[in-house]
Design an enzyme around this catalytic site. Structure first.
Site, PDB file in Angstrom:
ATOM      1  N   LEU A  34      -1.328 -15.547  -0.480  1.00 43.40           N
ATOM      2  CA  LEU A  34      -0.804 -16.050  -1.755  1.00 43.40           C
ATOM      3  C   LEU A  34      -1.916 -16.162  -2.788  1.00 43.40           C
ATOM      4  N   THR A  35      -2.500 -15.017  -3.075  1.00 42.62           N
ATOM      5  CA  THR A  35      -3.417 -14.931  -4.210  1.00 42.62           C
ATOM      6  C   THR A  35      -2.550 -14.963  -5.470  1.00 42.62           C
ATOM      7  N   GLU A  43      -6.282  -6.523  -2.565  1.00 36.48           N
ATOM      8  CA  GLU A  43      -6.467  -6.660  -4.008  1.00 36.48           C
ATOM      9  C   GLU A  43      -6.103  -5.286  -4.549  1.00 36.48           C
ATOM     10  N   THR A  47      -3.502   4.513  -0.614  1.00 27.25           N
ATOM     11  CA  THR A  47      -3.160   4.972  -1.959  1.00 27.25           C
ATOM     12  C   THR A  47      -3.682   6.384  -2.206  1.00 27.25           C
ATOM     13  N   ASP A  48      -3.002   7.099  -3.112  1.00 28.88           N
ATOM     14  CA  ASP A  48      -3.495   8.429  -3.489  1.00 28.88           C
ATOM     15  C   ASP A  48      -4.815   8.341  -4.257  1.00 28.88           C
ATOM     16  N   GLU A  49      -5.144   7.127  -4.731  1.00 26.33           N
ATOM     17  CA  GLU A  49      -6.358   6.998  -5.545  1.00 26.33           C
ATOM     18  C   GLU A  49      -7.624   7.281  -4.742  1.00 26.33           C
ATOM     19  N   TYR A  65     -11.781  -0.362  -6.704  1.00 29.09           N
ATOM     20  CA  TYR A  65     -10.536  -0.495  -5.931  1.00 29.09           C
ATOM     21  C   TYR A  65     -10.357   0.688  -4.982  1.00 29.09           C
ATOM     22  N   LYS A 116     -10.360   1.002  -0.794  1.00 30.29           N
ATOM     23  CA  LYS A 116      -9.226   1.516  -0.007  1.00 30.29           C
ATOM     24  C   LYS A 116      -9.677   2.720   0.836  1.00 30.29           C
ATOM     25  N   ASN A 128       3.722   3.034  -7.518  1.00 26.96           N
ATOM     26  CA  ASN A 128       5.068   2.495  -7.294  1.00 26.96           C
ATOM     27  C   ASN A 128       5.554   1.761  -8.534  1.00 26.96           C
ATOM     28  N   PRO A 178      -0.801  -2.131 -25.158  1.00 27.70           N
ATOM     29  CA  PRO A 178      -2.138  -1.532 -25.065  1.00 27.70           C
ATOM     30  C   PRO A 178      -2.138  -0.247 -24.220  1.00 27.70           C
ATOM     31  N   ASN A 233       1.109   8.493 -19.342  1.00 26.42           N
ATOM     32  CA  ASN A 233       1.372   7.076 -19.637  1.00 26.42           C
ATOM     33  C   ASN A 233       2.147   6.870 -20.933  1.00 26.42           C
ATOM     34  N   GLY A 262     -14.242   4.824 -16.184  1.00 27.04           N
ATOM     35  CA  GLY A 262     -14.030   5.720 -15.035  1.00 27.04           C
ATOM     36  C   GLY A 262     -12.570   6.080 -14.818  1.00 27.04           C
ATOM     37  N   HIS A 263     -11.775   6.071 -15.867  1.00 22.82           N
ATOM     38  CA  HIS A 263     -10.312   6.240 -15.776  1.00 22.82           C
ATOM     39  C   HIS A 263      -9.930   7.599 -15.169  1.00 22.82           C
TER      40      HIS A 263
HETATM   41  P1  NAD Z   1       0.210  -6.720  -4.847  1.00 22.32           P
HETATM   42  O1  NAD Z   1      -1.083  -6.975  -5.544  1.00 22.32           O
HETATM   43  O2  NAD Z   1       1.490  -6.876  -5.583  1.00 22.32           O
HETATM   44  O3  NAD Z   1       0.319  -7.648  -3.542  1.00 22.32           O
HETATM   45  C1  NAD Z   1      -0.745  -7.833  -2.680  1.00 22.32           C
HETATM   46  C2  NAD Z   1      -0.383  -8.984  -1.741  1.00 22.32           C
HETATM   47  O4  NAD Z   1      -1.461  -9.146  -0.808  1.00 22.32           O
HETATM   48  C3  NAD Z   1      -0.177 -10.327  -2.446  1.00 22.32           C
HETATM   49  O5  NAD Z   1       0.986 -10.949  -1.957  1.00 22.32           O
HETATM   50  C4  NAD Z   1      -1.427 -11.107  -2.071  1.00 22.32           C
HETATM   51  O6  NAD Z   1      -1.202 -12.518  -2.020  1.00 22.32           O
HETATM   52  C5  NAD Z   1      -1.742 -10.536  -0.699  1.00 22.32           C
HETATM   53  N1  NAD Z   1      -3.162 -10.677  -0.336  1.00 22.32           N
HETATM   54  C6  NAD Z   1      -4.243 -10.389  -1.101  1.00 22.32           C
HETATM   55  N2  NAD Z   1      -5.370 -10.673  -0.422  1.00 22.32           N
HETATM   56  C7  NAD Z   1      -4.985 -11.120   0.800  1.00 22.32           C
HETATM   57  C8  NAD Z   1      -5.704 -11.554   1.955  1.00 22.32           C
HETATM   58  N3  NAD Z   1      -7.031 -11.592   1.972  1.00 22.32           N
HETATM   59  N4  NAD Z   1      -5.000 -11.931   3.046  1.00 22.32           N
HETATM   60  C9  NAD Z   1      -3.628 -11.920   3.024  1.00 22.32           C
HETATM   61  N5  NAD Z   1      -2.918 -11.537   1.948  1.00 22.32           N
HETATM   62  C10 NAD Z   1      -3.589 -11.134   0.851  1.00 22.32           C
HETATM   63  O7  NAD Z   1       0.054  -5.257  -4.259  1.00 22.32           O
HETATM   64  P2  NAD Z   1       1.171  -4.105  -4.080  1.00 22.32           P
HETATM   65  O8  NAD Z   1       1.279  -3.367  -5.356  1.00 22.32           O
HETATM   66  O9  NAD Z   1       2.349  -4.665  -3.431  1.00 22.32           O
HETATM   67  O10 NAD Z   1       0.403  -3.152  -3.058  1.00 22.32           O
HETATM   68  C11 NAD Z   1       0.571  -3.284  -1.647  1.00 22.32           C
HETATM   69  C12 NAD Z   1      -0.301  -2.252  -0.963  1.00 22.32           C
HETATM   70  O11 NAD Z   1       0.034  -0.940  -1.423  1.00 22.32           O
HETATM   71  C13 NAD Z   1      -1.793  -2.419  -1.274  1.00 22.32           C
HETATM   72  O12 NAD Z   1      -2.500  -2.174  -0.099  1.00 22.32           O
HETATM   73  C14 NAD Z   1      -2.081  -1.355  -2.313  1.00 22.32           C
HETATM   74  O13 NAD Z   1      -3.411  -0.915  -2.230  1.00 22.32           O
HETATM   75  C15 NAD Z   1      -1.106  -0.267  -1.907  1.00 22.32           C
HETATM   76  N6  NAD Z   1      -0.664   0.604  -3.007  1.00 22.32           N
HETATM   77  C16 NAD Z   1      -0.025   0.081  -4.097  1.00 22.32           C
HETATM   78  C17 NAD Z   1       0.419   0.949  -5.090  1.00 22.32           C
HETATM   79  C18 NAD Z   1       1.184   0.439  -6.278  1.00 22.32           C
HETATM   80  O14 NAD Z   1       1.576   1.249  -7.123  1.00 22.32           O
HETATM   81  N7  NAD Z   1       1.467  -0.831  -6.409  1.00 22.32           N
HETATM   82  C19 NAD Z   1       0.165   2.308  -5.008  1.00 22.32           C
HETATM   83  C20 NAD Z   1      -0.529   2.789  -3.905  1.00 22.32           C
HETATM   84  C21 NAD Z   1      -0.913   1.928  -2.901  1.00 22.32           C
HETATM   85  P1  TYD Z   2      -1.845   0.695 -13.428  1.00 21.08           P
HETATM   86  O1  TYD Z   2      -0.426   0.256 -13.476  1.00 21.08           O
HETATM   87  O2  TYD Z   2      -2.926  -0.325 -13.587  1.00 21.08           O
HETATM   88  O3  TYD Z   2      -2.011   1.534 -12.081  1.00 21.08           O
HETATM   89  P2  TYD Z   2      -3.274   2.467 -11.593  1.00 21.08           P
HETATM   90  O4  TYD Z   2      -4.451   2.153 -12.425  1.00 21.08           O
HETATM   91  O5  TYD Z   2      -3.443   2.021 -10.177  1.00 21.08           O
HETATM   92  O6  TYD Z   2      -2.793   3.883 -11.718  1.00 21.08           O
HETATM   93  O7  TYD Z   2      -2.056   1.776 -14.572  1.00 21.08           O
HETATM   94  C1  TYD Z   2      -1.265   2.942 -14.647  1.00 21.08           C
HETATM   95  C2  TYD Z   2      -1.801   3.797 -15.780  1.00 21.08           C
HETATM   96  O8  TYD Z   2      -1.542   3.116 -17.015  1.00 21.08           O
HETATM   97  C3  TYD Z   2      -3.293   4.012 -15.732  1.00 21.08           C
HETATM   98  O9  TYD Z   2      -3.579   5.329 -16.194  1.00 21.08           O
HETATM   99  C4  TYD Z   2      -3.859   2.987 -16.692  1.00 21.08           C
HETATM  100  C5  TYD Z   2      -2.753   2.875 -17.740  1.00 21.08           C
HETATM  101  N1  TYD Z   2      -2.623   1.558 -18.379  1.00 21.08           N
HETATM  102  C6  TYD Z   2      -2.590   1.458 -19.784  1.00 21.08           C
HETATM  103  O10 TYD Z   2      -2.711   2.457 -20.508  1.00 21.08           O
HETATM  104  N2  TYD Z   2      -2.435   0.223 -20.335  1.00 21.08           N
HETATM  105  C7  TYD Z   2      -2.321  -0.903 -19.579  1.00 21.08           C
HETATM  106  O11 TYD Z   2      -2.216  -2.023 -20.147  1.00 21.08           O
HETATM  107  C8  TYD Z   2      -2.341  -0.784 -18.143  1.00 21.08           C
HETATM  108  C9  TYD Z   2      -2.217  -1.995 -17.267  1.00 21.08           C
HETATM  109  C10 TYD Z   2      -2.467   0.473 -17.602  1.00 21.08           C
END
Ligand code: NAD
Ligand code: TYD
Length: 352
Positions: free
Chosen positions: A36-37, A85, A134-136, A159, A163, A189, A214, A258, A291-292
């Site tokens: 629960l961060t 994170e 992640t694909d990143e 980040y 990963k 996602n 932004p 975007n 580094g975008h």
């Molecule tokens: P999120 O940031 O919404 O949720 C992360 C969760 O992890 C939170 O509930 C947080 O409380 C918990 N958490 C953080 N540190 C923790 C710790 N030390 N111990 C236990 N819990 C902890 O993230 P999300 O978007 O749901 O992503 C979930 C996973 O999918 C991540 O591993 C992320 O790297 C991966 N992912 C996300 C996306 C995306 O588009 N959101 C894309 C590719 C991969």
């Molecule tokens: P984000 O949702 O942070 O996901 P990721 O960086 O993991 O791809 O950002 C998606 C794209 O949108 C990324 O190219 C950065 C851009 N972006 C903006 O242009 N403005 C914003 O305020 C945010 C949060 C992201």
């Protein structure tokens, strides 16, 4: 009945996964370990309150004593590690916590799973560790081509570097000890319960409130958008049928710049709310992210051929469903943006 240790499932993708799994399987036990961060929100799990198949444990994946205790108590069949994170911008200003949770936390889970599942030189049948990546980790694409599972890792942000590092440890546990593992690498996602620091929910909330939008750089960075429920389905399929030791890319030719996403949200909300204060004048081009990465694009052929998964939700459908959800859940958004969601779980704990 299968028992899962699922981590980070008070967050965006994880909470969607809880709903997906409880909906799909009548007999299942999900032990949800989440620290629960700021990104974890028990309000995301309101719909499963009282369901005995879901057990919530507040704790850190880095806590060896706690994780070992959970293994001893529940005899997990699967570990699915969502906890991380997850925000690139935060990793640029504070990389250390990304190493702590994403790398050291993953290694702790792997080590605890090994302690529980590996005895006298062999692995207990039917166990599996799945790392949600992640694909990143592949870095950035030019105008052509796609990420394949064989694309070399080339992360750029703190980040994605954390990963990628975690992925390497997962594979190291497979290659060194024969641990049954899979890694999924998905694209961006979107959907319900996403924290409004990420592009789509941030823009929906700002547009609705006539706040500036932004857009980093020239707005032409491309992401491959995946509806969260499709992702949840893929993770379940990989856990069930993925070949041990394999990586599966999850994404699906839903690439959009975007600025297209931002303009789509403006147009949708303008029409639906009949609000003349909503226009493209809200767009504000701001300094680019350091580094975008320019473009992400996934080739999902392997998961389609081996497991029959494909992204069922076209972007045009998914974005409407997503906007519907945020409009119908404005209280959720106001709790998250005001910080009241933190109070929500404090109260919940006090009552237990
Ligand atoms: P999120 O940031 O919404 O949720 C992360 C969760 O992890 C939170 O509930 C947080 O409380 C918990 N958490 C953080 N540190 C923790 C710790 N030390 N111990 C236990 N819990 C902890 O993230 P999300 O978007 O749901 O992503 C979930 C996973 O999918 C991540 O591993 C992320 O790297 C991966 N992912 C996300 C996306 C995306 O588009 N959101 C894309 C590719 C991969
Ligand atoms: P984000 O949702 O942070 O996901 P990721 O960086 O993991 O791809 O950002 C998606 C794209 O949108 C990324 O190219 C950065 C851009 N972006 C903006 O242009 N403005 C914003 O305020 C945010 C949060 C992201």
């Amino acid at each position: 009945m299968k028992t899962y240790l699922i981590t980070g499932c008070a967050g965006f993708i994880g909470s969607n996964f809880v709903y997906y799994m409880l909906n799909k399987y009548k007999e299942i036990r999900l032990v949800n370990l989440d620290k629960l961060t700021y990104a974890g929100n028990l309000e995301n799990l309101k719909g499963v309150e009282g369901d005995p198949r879901h057990i919530f444990v507040q704790g850190d994946i880095c806590d060896k004593e706690l994780v070992s205790k959970l293994f001893a108590e529940y005899d997990f069949d699967y570990v699915i590690n969502f906890a991380a994170e997850s925000h690139v911008d935060r990793s640029i200003s504070n990389p250390e916590i990304f190493v702590q949770t994403n790398v050291l936390g993953t290694v702790n889970l792997l080590q605890c799973a090994k302690d529980a599942w590996y005895n006298n030189g062999s692995w207990t049948e039917g166990k599996k560790y799945v790392q949600v990546s992640t694909d990143e980790v592949y870095g950035s694409l030019g105008e052509d081509g796609y990420f394949m599972e064989t694309t070399p890792l080339c992360p750029h942000s703190p980040y994605s570097s954390s990963k990628a590092s975690a992925d390497m440890f997962v594979m190291a546990f497979h290659d060194t000890y024969g641990m049954p593992v899979n890694i999924t690498r998905c694209s961006n996602n979107y959907g319900p319960y996403q924290f409004p620091e990420k592009l789509i929910p941030l823009m929906i909330n700002n547009v609705k409130n006539h706040k500036k939008l932004p857009v980093y750089g020239d707005g032409m960075n491309v992401r491959d958008w995946l509806y969260v429920e499709d992702h949840c389905k893929a993770i379940d399929m990989v856990a069930e049928g993925g070949r041990v030791g394999e990586v599966y890319n999850v994404g699906g030719h839903n690439e959009r710049p975007n600025i297209f996403i931002v303009k789509t949200i403006i147009a949708q909300l303008h029409d639906r709310l009949k609000d003349e204060g909503i226009s493209e004048d809200l767009i504000e081009y701001v300094a680019d992210r350091l580094g975008h990465d320019r473009r992400y694009g996934i080739d999902p052929t392997k998961i389609k051929d081996e497991l029959g998964w494909y992204p069922e939700t076209p972007f045009e459908v998914g974005i409407v469903k997503t906007i519907d959800w945020y409009l119908a859940n404005q209280e959720w958004m106001s709790h998250v943006t005001s910080g009241d969601y933190l109070k929500y779980y404090e109260d919940m704990y006090k009552n237990k």
